[in-house]
Design an enzyme around this catalytic site. Structure first.
Site, PDB file in Angstrom:
ATOM      1  N   SER A   8      74.007  29.121  54.151  1.00  0.00           N
ATOM      2  CA  SER A   8      73.677  29.269  55.714  1.00  0.00           C
ATOM      3  C   SER A   8      72.715  30.653  55.904  1.00  0.00           C
ATOM      4  O   SER A   8      73.328  31.693  55.475  1.00  0.00           O
ATOM      5  CB  SER A   8      74.849  29.265  56.306  1.00  0.00           C
ATOM      6  OG  SER A   8      74.505  30.219  57.425  1.00  0.00           O
ATOM      7  N   HIS A  66      72.094  22.967  62.181  1.00  0.00           N
ATOM      8  CA  HIS A  66      73.435  22.714  62.929  1.00  0.00           C
ATOM      9  C   HIS A  66      73.383  23.265  64.497  1.00  0.00           C
ATOM     10  O   HIS A  66      73.060  24.627  64.359  1.00  0.00           O
ATOM     11  CB  HIS A  66      74.314  23.458  62.020  1.00  0.00           C
ATOM     12  CG  HIS A  66      75.836  23.615  62.687  1.00  0.00           C
ATOM     13  ND1 HIS A  66      76.698  24.589  62.104  1.00  0.00           N
ATOM     14  CD2 HIS A  66      76.419  22.846  63.534  1.00  0.00           C
ATOM     15  CE1 HIS A  66      77.746  24.338  62.872  1.00  0.00           C
ATOM     16  NE2 HIS A  66      77.616  23.486  63.747  1.00  0.00           N
ATOM     17  N   MET A  68      74.362  24.571  67.772  1.00  0.00           N
ATOM     18  CA  MET A  68      75.746  24.822  68.352  1.00  0.00           C
ATOM     19  C   MET A  68      75.168  25.253  69.937  1.00  0.00           C
ATOM     20  O   MET A  68      74.906  26.525  70.204  1.00  0.00           O
ATOM     21  CB  MET A  68      76.287  25.897  67.794  1.00  0.00           C
ATOM     22  CG  MET A  68      76.946  25.607  66.496  1.00  0.00           C
ATOM     23  SD  MET A  68      77.395  26.774  65.371  1.00  0.00           S
ATOM     24  CE  MET A  68      75.750  26.762  64.460  1.00  0.00           C
ATOM     25  N   MET A 137      84.012  21.982  60.953  1.00  0.00           N
ATOM     26  CA  MET A 137      83.931  23.436  61.099  1.00  0.00           C
ATOM     27  C   MET A 137      85.087  23.626  60.603  1.00  0.00           C
ATOM     28  O   MET A 137      86.156  23.134  60.948  1.00  0.00           O
ATOM     29  CB  MET A 137      83.830  23.769  62.431  1.00  0.00           C
ATOM     30  CG  MET A 137      82.288  23.759  63.105  1.00  0.00           C
ATOM     31  SD  MET A 137      81.112  24.302  62.323  1.00  0.00           S
ATOM     32  CE  MET A 137      81.749  26.306  62.009  1.00  0.00           C
ATOM     33  N   GLY A 142      79.994  30.335  65.672  1.00  0.00           N
ATOM     34  CA  GLY A 142      79.652  31.500  66.315  1.00  0.00           C
ATOM     35  C   GLY A 142      79.023  32.484  65.281  1.00  0.00           C
ATOM     36  O   GLY A 142      77.972  33.127  65.736  1.00  0.00           O
ATOM     37  N   PHE A 143      79.932  32.497  64.184  1.00  0.00           N
ATOM     38  CA  PHE A 143      79.921  33.820  63.381  1.00  0.00           C
ATOM     39  C   PHE A 143      80.039  33.633  61.781  1.00  0.00           C
ATOM     40  O   PHE A 143      80.648  32.752  61.517  1.00  0.00           O
ATOM     41  CB  PHE A 143      80.567  35.126  63.802  1.00  0.00           C
ATOM     42  CG  PHE A 143      80.457  35.342  65.408  1.00  0.00           C
ATOM     43  CD1 PHE A 143      79.603  36.457  65.659  1.00  0.00           C
ATOM     44  CD2 PHE A 143      81.137  34.841  65.940  1.00  0.00           C
ATOM     45  CE1 PHE A 143      79.416  36.660  66.940  1.00  0.00           C
ATOM     46  CE2 PHE A 143      81.053  35.273  67.460  1.00  0.00           C
ATOM     47  CZ  PHE A 143      80.104  36.157  68.018  1.00  0.00           C
ATOM     48  N   GLY A 144      79.152  34.205  61.124  1.00  0.00           N
ATOM     49  CA  GLY A 144      79.404  34.047  59.713  1.00  0.00           C
ATOM     50  C   GLY A 144      80.680  34.955  59.243  1.00  0.00           C
ATOM     51  O   GLY A 144      81.112  35.937  60.111  1.00  0.00           O
ATOM     52  N   GLY A 176      82.111  26.993  56.905  1.00  0.00           N
ATOM     53  CA  GLY A 176      82.893  28.450  57.432  1.00  0.00           C
ATOM     54  C   GLY A 176      84.073  28.691  56.376  1.00  0.00           C
ATOM     55  O   GLY A 176      84.778  27.984  56.054  1.00  0.00           O
ATOM     56  N   GLY A 177      83.781  29.701  55.954  1.00  0.00           N
ATOM     57  CA  GLY A 177      84.911  30.410  54.929  1.00  0.00           C
ATOM     58  C   GLY A 177      84.799  30.004  53.551  1.00  0.00           C
ATOM     59  O   GLY A 177      85.934  30.148  52.874  1.00  0.00           O
ATOM     60  N   SER A 198      77.845  34.119  53.984  1.00  0.00           N
ATOM     61  CA  SER A 198      78.197  35.331  53.615  1.00  0.00           C
ATOM     62  C   SER A 198      78.580  35.111  52.055  1.00  0.00           C
ATOM     63  O   SER A 198      78.308  36.269  51.179  1.00  0.00           O
ATOM     64  CB  SER A 198      79.530  36.035  54.073  1.00  0.00           C
ATOM     65  OG  SER A 198      80.402  35.142  54.380  1.00  0.00           O
TER      66      SER A 198
HETATM   67  C1  DX5 Z   1      79.148  29.409  61.843  1.00  0.00           C
HETATM   68  C2  DX5 Z   1      78.271  28.621  61.187  1.00  0.00           C
HETATM   69  C3  DX5 Z   1      78.432  28.860  59.635  1.00  0.00           C
HETATM   70  C4  DX5 Z   1      78.356  30.388  59.110  1.00  0.00           C
HETATM   71  C5  DX5 Z   1      78.946  30.088  57.858  1.00  0.00           C
HETATM   72  O1  DX5 Z   1      79.083  29.102  63.295  1.00  0.00           O
HETATM   73  O2  DX5 Z   1      78.132  27.441  61.537  1.00  0.00           O
HETATM   74  O3  DX5 Z   1      77.277  28.326  59.035  1.00  0.00           O
HETATM   75  O4  DX5 Z   1      76.991  30.800  58.799  1.00  0.00           O
HETATM   76  O5  DX5 Z   1      79.290  31.372  57.277  1.00  0.00           O
HETATM   77  P1  DX5 Z   1      80.343  31.725  56.309  1.00  0.00           P
HETATM   78  O6  DX5 Z   1      79.981  31.008  55.055  1.00  0.00           O
HETATM   79  O7  DX5 Z   1      79.985  33.291  56.106  1.00  0.00           O
HETATM   80  O8  DX5 Z   1      81.778  31.706  56.751  1.00  0.00           O
HETATM   81 ZN    ZN Z   2      76.641  26.071  60.490  1.00  0.00          ZN
END
Ligand code: DX5
Ligand code: ZN
Length: 218
Positions: A8, A66, A68, A137, A142-144, A176-177, A198
């Site tokens: 990502s 993706h 959102m 998800m 919203g965030f990495g 995610g994660g 990340s």
């Molecule tokens: C979150 C995004 C993810 C995000 C994943 O809303 O959809 O694609 O970048 O980040 P990581 O792998 O750091 O959890």
């Molecule tokens: Zn994503």
């Protein structure tokens, strides 16, 4: 089917995005995952079709968009025109999910349904056969850099069962994660495509990290 790694770009260095995409491609990844956020559906704003168009010039890999965003139907044609190969629309936002999925396919891309951790899988049951992939998800969007939500494992298992029992070839993507420590276990549950932001862009060697991930998913 071969299992896939989709970095990502949300966690990439945006001041040199083209180089970052070339670097993960050279490091052996399979897709490029692009997180589009509008500040309404999720509390963050990222990028639009112009960036996808620019990235289309620097990579031959499939671009996995993706969405959102609110009003996804309004923007789907722009993203596909810009070069998106896969487009995920959230079930929570797509009031007309049937229409959105058909629109994506009619415009020549692969339709996918994205679903938040707290939304039950029953919400997508009736349209499962219309999509080529389900994006589960595994953090709140919203965030990495967030932690994998462990109850999402049950959803992976449940979705895999449903796809198998209906004899569908729908891919399961998780987002995610995901990291080098948990990817092996998650792969065992039946995941096909692993998004990782990340864990890849925050690592010292993209190549080493992607190789380690690929080894763990077999
Ligand atoms: C979150 C995004 C993810 C995000 C994943 O809303 O959809 O694609 O970048 O980040 P990581 O792998 O750091 O959890
Ligand atoms: Zn994503």
């Amino acid at each position: 089917m071969k299992k896939l790694i989709a970095p990502s770009i949300l966690s990439a260095n945006f001041s040199k995005l083209g180089d970052e995409v070339r670097a993960v491609e050279a490091a052996g990844c399979d897709w490029i995952h692009v997180d589009v956020m509008d500040g309404h559906f999720v509390p963050n704003i990222t990028i639009g079709p112009l960036v996808v168009e620019a990235l289309r010039q620097v990579t031959k890999l499939p671009i996995d968009v993706h969405l959102m965003i609110e009003n996804p139907d309004k923007f789907i044609p722009d993203f596909i025109k810009a070069g998106a190969n896969w487009v995920s629309v959230h079930v929570e936002e797509g009031y007309h999910l049937d229409r959105s999925l058909n629109l994506i396919r009619d415009l020549g891309a692969h339709p996918s349904i994205a679903i938040n951790p707290a939304t039950p899988l029953s919400a997508i049951r009736s349209v499962l056969s219309l999509c080529d992939m389900v994006l589960l998800m595994t953090v709140n969007p919203g965030f990495g850099g967030q932690k994998f939500i462990s109850y999402c494992k049950d959803k992976i298992i449940e979705l895999k069962k449903e796809i198998t029992s209906k004899k569908l070839s729908t891919l399961i993507e998780i987002d995610g994660g995901v990291n080098t420590n948990n990817i092996g276990d998650l792969s065992g549950l039946g995941v096909d495509v692993f998004v990782a932001g990340s864990a890849i862009f925050g690592s010292a060697s993209y190549k080493k990290t992607i190789e380690e991930m690929k080894k763990s998913i077999g």
